[in-house]
Scaffold this active site. Structure first.
Site, PDB file in Angstrom:
ATOM      1  N   GLY A  10      -9.777 -52.391  60.313  1.00  0.00           N
ATOM      2  CA  GLY A  10     -10.528 -53.198  61.262  1.00  0.00           C
ATOM      3  C   GLY A  10     -11.286 -52.294  62.208  1.00  0.00           C
ATOM      4  O   GLY A  10     -11.613 -51.156  61.882  1.00  0.00           O
ATOM      5  N   CYS A  11     -11.526 -52.763  63.388  1.00  0.00           N
ATOM      6  CA  CYS A  11     -12.260 -52.000  64.399  1.00  0.00           C
ATOM      7  C   CYS A  11     -11.558 -50.677  64.689  1.00  0.00           C
ATOM      8  O   CYS A  11     -10.368 -50.649  64.973  1.00  0.00           O
ATOM      9  CB  CYS A  11     -12.354 -52.839  65.672  1.00  0.00           C
ATOM     10  SG  CYS A  11     -13.125 -51.982  67.046  1.00  0.00           S
ATOM     11  N   PHE A  12     -12.307 -49.588  64.631  1.00  0.00           N
ATOM     12  CA  PHE A  12     -11.680 -48.283  64.865  1.00  0.00           C
ATOM     13  C   PHE A  12     -11.172 -48.124  66.288  1.00  0.00           C
ATOM     14  O   PHE A  12     -10.280 -47.326  66.546  1.00  0.00           O
ATOM     15  CB  PHE A  12     -12.551 -47.105  64.445  1.00  0.00           C
ATOM     16  CG  PHE A  12     -14.007 -47.134  64.838  1.00  0.00           C
ATOM     17  CD1 PHE A  12     -14.448 -47.572  66.072  1.00  0.00           C
ATOM     18  CD2 PHE A  12     -14.955 -46.689  63.934  1.00  0.00           C
ATOM     19  CE1 PHE A  12     -15.789 -47.567  66.409  1.00  0.00           C
ATOM     20  CE2 PHE A  12     -16.305 -46.670  64.259  1.00  0.00           C
ATOM     21  CZ  PHE A  12     -16.730 -47.113  65.493  1.00  0.00           C
ATOM     22  N   CYS A  14      -9.329 -50.136  67.695  1.00  0.00           N
ATOM     23  CA  CYS A  14      -7.972 -50.698  67.699  1.00  0.00           C
ATOM     24  C   CYS A  14      -6.915 -49.759  67.136  1.00  0.00           C
ATOM     25  O   CYS A  14      -5.765 -49.806  67.573  1.00  0.00           O
ATOM     26  CB  CYS A  14      -7.936 -51.988  66.887  1.00  0.00           C
ATOM     27  SG  CYS A  14      -8.892 -53.330  67.602  1.00  0.00           S
TER      28      CYS A  14
END
Length: 175
Positions: A10-12, A14
C-alpha cells in the site's frame, strides 16, 4: 553484511515507519518498482499508467532479524488479501508485492504465503516479483510520518499500523 527486501504494502508512508522502528533494520527508503517508466515521479505513478508499485526498500542485518521475520511483519501491517487496495488507497500502485532479490527470498516468501493461506483460509494476493529496478521516491516522501505525525492521514491510517506493530512485535523494536 546486510540484505535487501523490497516490499509493496500500500502507501509507502504507512510501512516505512514500521520498518524504521524495527531492530536490525539499517535503512528504509520509500520508492517505486515494477513499472516501465524510468525514474518515475509520484505524480506519474498516481496516474496508474506506469506499472510501478509504491514500495519500501528495507536494508536489514540478517544476523539480527531474518528475512522471514521481515516478511511476517510485512504481512501483519497490511492486508495481503485485497488486490490493488489498502483501505481507501485504491489502484495498482498500492498492490501487495514482494520483489524477491534471490531464489532464497522467493522460497521463503512462497512458504510463508502458503502458511498464511492455510492459517486464515483466505487467498493471499501478494505478487511475488523479481528483483526489478528500485527508484527512490522524492525527498518529501522520506520520513513522511516522522515529519508529519499529526497530519490527518498519519493519525487515521499510519498511527494504528505502527501501534499494532509495537504491540504485536514489541520484541523486535529497536532500542
Amino acid at each position: 553484511m546486510t540484505e535487501i527486501a523490497i516490499l509493496g504494502g500500500g502507501c509507502f508512508w504507512c510501512i516505512e515507519p514500521v520498518f524504521k522502528a524495527m531492530r536490525g533494520v539499517a535503512d528504509v527508503t520509500p520508492g517505486y518498482s515494477g513499472g516501465h517508466v524510468d525514474d518515475p515521479s509520484y505524480e506519474q505513478v498516481c496516474t496508474k499508467t506506469t506499472g510501478h508499485i509504491e514500495v519500501v526498500r528495507v536494508e536489514f542485518d540478517p544476523q539480527v532479524v531474518d528475512y522471514e521475520t521481515v516478511l511476517r511483519v510485512f504481512f501483519a501491517v497490511h492486508d495481503p488479501t485485497t488486490p490493488d487496495r489498502q483501505g481507501a488507497d485504491v489502484g495498482p500502485q498500492y498492490a501487495s508485492a514482494i520483489f524477491c532479490q534471490s531464489p532464497a527470498q522467493r522460497s521463503v516468501a512462497e512458504s510463508l504465503i502458503a502458511e498464511l493461506q492455510a492459517e486464515t483460509g483466505q487467498a493471499i494476493v501478494t505478487r511475488l516479483l523479481g528483483a526489478e529496478k528500485f527508484w527512490p521516491a522524492e525527498d518529501y516522501h522520506h520520513d513522511y510520518f516522522a515529519r508529519n505525525p499529526y497530519q490527518g492521514y498519519c493519525q487515521a491510517v499510519i498511527s494504528p499500523k505502527l501501534a499494532k506493530f509495537r504491540q504485536r512485535y514489541a520484541h523486535l523494536l529497536a532500542q
